[in-house]
Write an enzyme that holds these catalytic residues in place. Structure first.
Site, PDB file in Angstrom:
ATOM      1  N   PRO A  85       0.801  -1.226   0.000  1.00 32.84           N
ATOM      2  CA  PRO A  85       0.000   0.000   0.000  1.00 32.84           C
ATOM      3  C   PRO A  85       0.835   1.277   0.000  1.00 32.84           C
ATOM      4  O   PRO A  85       0.362   2.335  -0.414  1.00 32.84           O
ATOM      5  CB  PRO A  85      -0.826  -0.109   1.298  1.00 32.84           C
ATOM      6  CG  PRO A  85      -0.877  -1.561   1.596  1.00 32.84           C
ATOM      7  CD  PRO A  85       0.431  -2.122   1.123  1.00 32.84           C
ATOM      8  N   GLU A 112      -0.033  -7.690   8.437  1.00 31.64           N
ATOM      9  CA  GLU A 112       0.177  -6.246   8.588  1.00 31.64           C
ATOM     10  C   GLU A 112       1.343  -5.706   7.770  1.00 31.64           C
ATOM     11  O   GLU A 112       1.573  -4.505   7.748  1.00 31.64           O
ATOM     12  CB  GLU A 112       0.407  -5.916  10.072  1.00 31.64           C
ATOM     13  CG  GLU A 112      -0.840  -6.035  10.919  1.00 31.64           C
ATOM     14  CD  GLU A 112      -1.931  -5.078  10.470  1.00 31.64           C
ATOM     15  OE1 GLU A 112      -1.645  -3.889  10.265  1.00 31.64           O
ATOM     16  OE2 GLU A 112      -3.085  -5.530  10.318  1.00 31.64           O
ATOM     17  N   ARG A 149      -2.068  -7.620 -21.682  1.00 31.38           N
ATOM     18  CA  ARG A 149      -2.741  -7.209 -22.927  1.00 31.38           C
ATOM     19  C   ARG A 149      -1.863  -6.291 -23.773  1.00 31.38           C
ATOM     20  O   ARG A 149      -2.161  -6.051 -24.939  1.00 31.38           O
ATOM     21  CB  ARG A 149      -4.072  -6.550 -22.608  1.00 31.38           C
ATOM     22  CG  ARG A 149      -3.965  -5.249 -21.844  1.00 31.38           C
ATOM     23  CD  ARG A 149      -5.328  -4.823 -21.274  1.00 31.38           C
ATOM     24  NE  ARG A 149      -6.333  -4.708 -22.308  1.00 31.38           N
ATOM     25  CZ  ARG A 149      -6.482  -3.659 -23.096  1.00 31.38           C
ATOM     26  NH1 ARG A 149      -5.650  -2.635 -22.987  1.00 31.38           N
ATOM     27  NH2 ARG A 149      -7.438  -3.619 -24.000  1.00 31.38           N
ATOM     28  N   ASP A 164      -6.954   2.870 -26.317  1.00 36.85           N
ATOM     29  CA  ASP A 164      -7.633   2.702 -25.038  1.00 36.85           C
ATOM     30  C   ASP A 164      -7.592   3.986 -24.233  1.00 36.85           C
ATOM     31  O   ASP A 164      -6.704   4.815 -24.383  1.00 36.85           O
ATOM     32  CB  ASP A 164      -6.948   1.606 -24.198  1.00 36.85           C
ATOM     33  CG  ASP A 164      -7.308   0.218 -24.666  1.00 36.85           C
ATOM     34  OD1 ASP A 164      -8.286   0.084 -25.406  1.00 36.85           O
ATOM     35  OD2 ASP A 164      -6.603  -0.721 -24.290  1.00 36.85           O
TER      36      ASP A 164
END
Length: 247
Positions: A85, A112, A149, A164
């Protein structure tokens, strides 16, 4: 490209064996391997986590199972991605960069966090966004799909991803298919005209309009042509005029 995933839950990656990414593996364009690093635990209970030194909440992944799992396969030229994170936020530009590598390794955490020494194995710390997941598997699946992709041959045509949203720097223009008229809603005349230059201009203007309305932050880094700058000026003027009328 070879992709190796260190995880406690290999079955969570079953979606990557379906659809376009699955067919890419069948063609030999992607070589995907999952490694359950619990298999490398050396303690009697096969634990891969422990309490942090100095106290604190939660448990941390221990370095030994991760290091031994990494030692079980070749990765000397790999880009090693730690799902964290606190890492740099994943975006299309990063996906394009990763797609040029010959090998990617994803380390999926739980609990954690990680023992800090694990990060000596890593080239990139990456986050899917400003939120916390129960583990790194979902984030890794999304990133692998986004990268896969872009590998040559995975999609039918290069244009399929070059136009895209985010690849061009803009959100994608509206698209339509048959029937021409559906429940009173008609396909724009320009798309039925067969005039390729007019269609190109319409698509560029619509992309600019959608980006201006929904993601104006993208325009800050967009490398706009003279044509696009003029369209943007016209769109902003029209938007301001509409606001003034409402007021």
């Amino acid at each position: 490209m070879r992709i190796d995933i260190l995880t406690l839950f290999p079955d969570m990656f079953s979606p990557l064996h379906q659809s376009i990414v699955g067919r890419a593996q069948e063609k030999g364009l992607i070589d995907l391997h999952t490694h359950d690093f619990r298999a490398h635990a050396t303690n009697k209970q096969r634990h891969v986590d422990d309490m942090p030194y100095g106290g604190g909440q939660g448990m941390l992944l221990m370095p030994q199972p991760i290091f031994d799992a990494m030692d079980s396969f070749s990765h000397s030229q790999a880009r090693v991605i730690l799902l964290d994170p606190a890492g740099k936020k994943f975006d299309q530009k990063m996906a394009e960069t990763f797609s040029k590598e010959t090998q990617l390794v994803f380390i999926c955490g739980h609990y954690e966090g990680y023992d800090e020494r694990i990060k000596t194995l890593v080239t990139d710390e990456v986050s899917l966004g400003d939120f916390v997941l129960t583990g790194g598997e979902v984030a890794a699946t999304v990133m692998i799909d986004a990268v896969a992709r872009l590998i040559p041959g995975v999609l039918g045509k290069q244009e399929s991803y070059e136009e895209d949203s985010f690849s061009s720097g803009l959100l994608e223009y509206p698209q339509y298919t048959r029937p021409e008229m559906f429940r009173g809603m008609k396909v724009p005349d320009v798309l039925m005209s067969g005039h390729h230059e007019n269609i190109r201009k319409w698509r560029l203007k619509e992309s600019l309009k959608k980006t201006l309305e929904r993601r104006p932050d993208l325009l800050e880094t967009y490398d706009a042509s003279t044509e696009a700058l003029k369209m943007l000026a016209d769109l902003r003027h029209s938007s301001k005029a509409s606001t003034d009328v409402v007021e």
